[in-house]
Design an enzyme around this catalytic site. Structure first.
Site, mmCIF file in Angstrom:
data_model
loop_
_atom_site.group_PDB
_atom_site.id
_atom_site.type_symbol
_atom_site.label_atom_id
_atom_site.label_comp_id
_atom_site.label_asym_id
_atom_site.label_seq_id
_atom_site.Cartn_x
_atom_site.Cartn_y
_atom_site.Cartn_z
ATOM 1 N N ARG A 168 0.719 -1.058 0.042
ATOM 2 C CA ARG A 168 -0.092 0.061 0.040
ATOM 3 C C ARG A 168 0.731 1.219 0.208
ATOM 4 O O ARG A 168 2.034 1.094 0.843
ATOM 5 C CB ARG A 168 -0.929 0.150 1.175
ATOM 6 C CG ARG A 168 -1.925 -0.845 1.220
ATOM 7 C CD ARG A 168 -3.246 -0.466 0.134
ATOM 8 N NE ARG A 168 -4.267 -1.004 0.313
ATOM 9 C CZ ARG A 168 -4.490 -2.098 -0.500
ATOM 10 N NH1 ARG A 168 -3.829 -2.517 -1.425
ATOM 11 N NH2 ARG A 168 -5.848 -2.732 -0.279
ATOM 12 N N GLU A 222 -3.978 7.202 -4.753
ATOM 13 C CA GLU A 222 -4.369 6.762 -6.006
ATOM 14 C C GLU A 222 -5.375 7.112 -6.676
ATOM 15 O O GLU A 222 -6.461 7.403 -5.730
ATOM 16 C CB GLU A 222 -4.187 5.265 -5.956
ATOM 17 C CG GLU A 222 -2.773 4.640 -5.743
ATOM 18 C CD GLU A 222 -3.054 3.028 -5.353
ATOM 19 O OE1 GLU A 222 -3.922 2.634 -5.556
ATOM 20 O OE2 GLU A 222 -2.089 2.525 -4.954
ATOM 21 N N HIS A 265 -1.060 0.237 -9.908
ATOM 22 C CA HIS A 265 -1.717 -0.757 -8.874
ATOM 23 C C HIS A 265 -2.269 -1.818 -9.629
ATOM 24 O O HIS A 265 -3.467 -2.236 -9.657
ATOM 25 C CB HIS A 265 -2.995 -0.106 -8.107
ATOM 26 C CG HIS A 265 -3.134 -0.897 -6.950
ATOM 27 N ND1 HIS A 265 -3.817 -0.290 -5.703
ATOM 28 C CD2 HIS A 265 -3.247 -2.092 -6.812
ATOM 29 C CE1 HIS A 265 -3.852 -1.205 -4.906
ATOM 30 N NE2 HIS A 265 -3.623 -2.424 -5.485
HETATM 31 C C1 8YV Z 1 -7.087 -5.009 -6.159
HETATM 32 C C2 8YV Z 1 -5.789 -4.930 -3.628
HETATM 33 O O1 8YV Z 1 -6.364 -4.219 -7.185
HETATM 34 O O2 8YV Z 1 -6.262 -6.922 -2.668
HETATM 35 C C3 8YV Z 1 -5.940 -5.887 -2.598
HETATM 36 O O3 8YV Z 1 -6.375 -5.268 -1.461
HETATM 37 O O4 8YV Z 1 -5.438 -3.791 -3.733
HETATM 38 C C4 8YV Z 1 -5.968 -5.202 -5.066
HETATM 39 O O5 8YV Z 1 -6.028 -6.782 -5.232
HETATM 40 C C5 8YV Z 1 -8.007 -4.020 -5.957
HETATM 41 O O6 8YV Z 1 -8.531 -4.304 -4.660
HETATM 42 C C6 8YV Z 1 -8.959 -3.925 -7.008
HETATM 43 O O7 8YV Z 1 -9.019 -2.720 -7.515
#
Ligand code: 8YV
Length: 320
Positions: A239, A268, A286
């Protein structure tokens, strides 16, 4: 104003942010889906429909704001398209007995793959090499030398499922593996470091794979860059909130570290323009879990978690 008290045959699900089309279609087939991101007047929408909502579907990076959840008294489950729960107030969810479920297990490999991809691409200058060939520079000059990966020291901050998958891949590159986590995992024969600063000091590549919890906010700061070797790299697939972005930009500008490869950012999709001027940073939007195969598996996992909840059966990705 009328409230949404009408009886619907299908359970009502609130979709907080857009997810892939196939998942939207499947959600629409099974549930009455209300879309928060399509609302122009959110207070009016919540006043009208909030009480009729049974479950929430959101993305890992988006979560749901507590103020919204407070207006959804009938919600018993949140199904996350992802594994991160940092954008959900978990203490409040627990207090309300709201079940939170993630797409457990299905994205681990992809995220670890991308971590290695970033590590290799940054240190071996793959993006620069591609540009060098396309721009025709190879016709009249030689590319810059890169830095070696195999046999180097990788420091993994956060040794959960993703951290361990990164370590297994790094083994294949004959790397020495070091890690820091809340506690030592005696099942792992990697080198344990008691704290982040020791890990950072000892590593050629510092890979961030920890959760974006409140305690980790801004933890990769100027003091960490200061102890990292000048030849070392920062890789972040976790993150953006874990990294003090302003401090990182300064460290990159002043060559305090060799460089960074980042899939995630503090705010983001807004990425500080200062990064764009730097040759020692590799930027990705991301995408660590963004493969067709994994996004399909994540969709199936969200649907299975919702079905488990609504059918009073086991919720496979439930966070306990
Ligand atoms: C995804 C994520 O890109 O799993 C997570 O926490 O940040 C990612 O896998 C996101 O949730 C989808 O936009």
């Amino acid at each position: 104003m009328h409230t949404d008290t009408q009886h619907h045959t299908q359970p009502t699900v609130l979709l907080v942010a857009p997810v892939m089309d196939a998942l939207q279609t499947a959600l629409d087939a099974h549930y009455r889906v209300l879309r928060l991101y399509e609302q122009t007047d959110i207070p009016a929408f919540l006043a009208h429909s909030g009480a009729a909502i049974h479950a929430v579907v959101t993305r890992g990076d988006v979560g749901i704001r507590r103020e919204i959840l407070e207006q959804l008294p009938g919600v018993g489950a949140i199904a996350v398209f992802g594994v991160g729960t940092d954008a959900i107030d978990m203490a409040y969810a627990r207090q309300r007995n709201i079940r939170v479920a993630i797409t457990a297990g299905v994205l681990t490999d992809d995220v670890a793959d991308l971590a290695m991809g970033l590590l290799l691409a940054a240190s071996r200058r793959l993006c620069q090499g591609d540009r060098f060939v396309r721009e025709g520079s190879w016709e009249h000059s030689a590319p810059l030398l890169a830095s070696k990966v195999s046999g180097k020291r990788i420091g993994i901050f956060g040794m959960g499922h993703i951290g361990q998958a990164i370590a297994r891949r790094a083994r294949g590159f004959d790397m020495t593996i070091l890690y820091t986590d809340r506690q030592r995992n005696s099942a792992l024969d990697y080198q344990w470091c008691a704290d982040l600063h020791t890990l950072a000091h000892e590593s050629d590549f510092l890979v961030v794979a920890a959760s974006g919890s409140a305690e980790n906010k801004g933890i990769i700061d100027a003091s960490v860059f200061k102890v990292m070797p000048a030849h070392s790299w920062l890789i972040n697939i976790a993150r953006g909130s874990l990294v003090d972005e302003a401090a990182l930009i300064t460290a990159l500008q002043q060559h305090v570290i060799a460089g960074a490869a980042l899939d995630v950012f503090e705010n983001e999709p807004h990425v500080p323009a200062a990064f764009f001027a730097l040759d020692n940073v590799l930027l990705q939007p991301h995408v660590a879990s963004a493969t067709v195969e994994t996004r399909q598996a994540m969709s199936a996992s969200v649907l299975a978690n919702l079905a488990g909840y609504f059918n009073h059966q086991e919720i496979p990705g439930l966070i306990k």
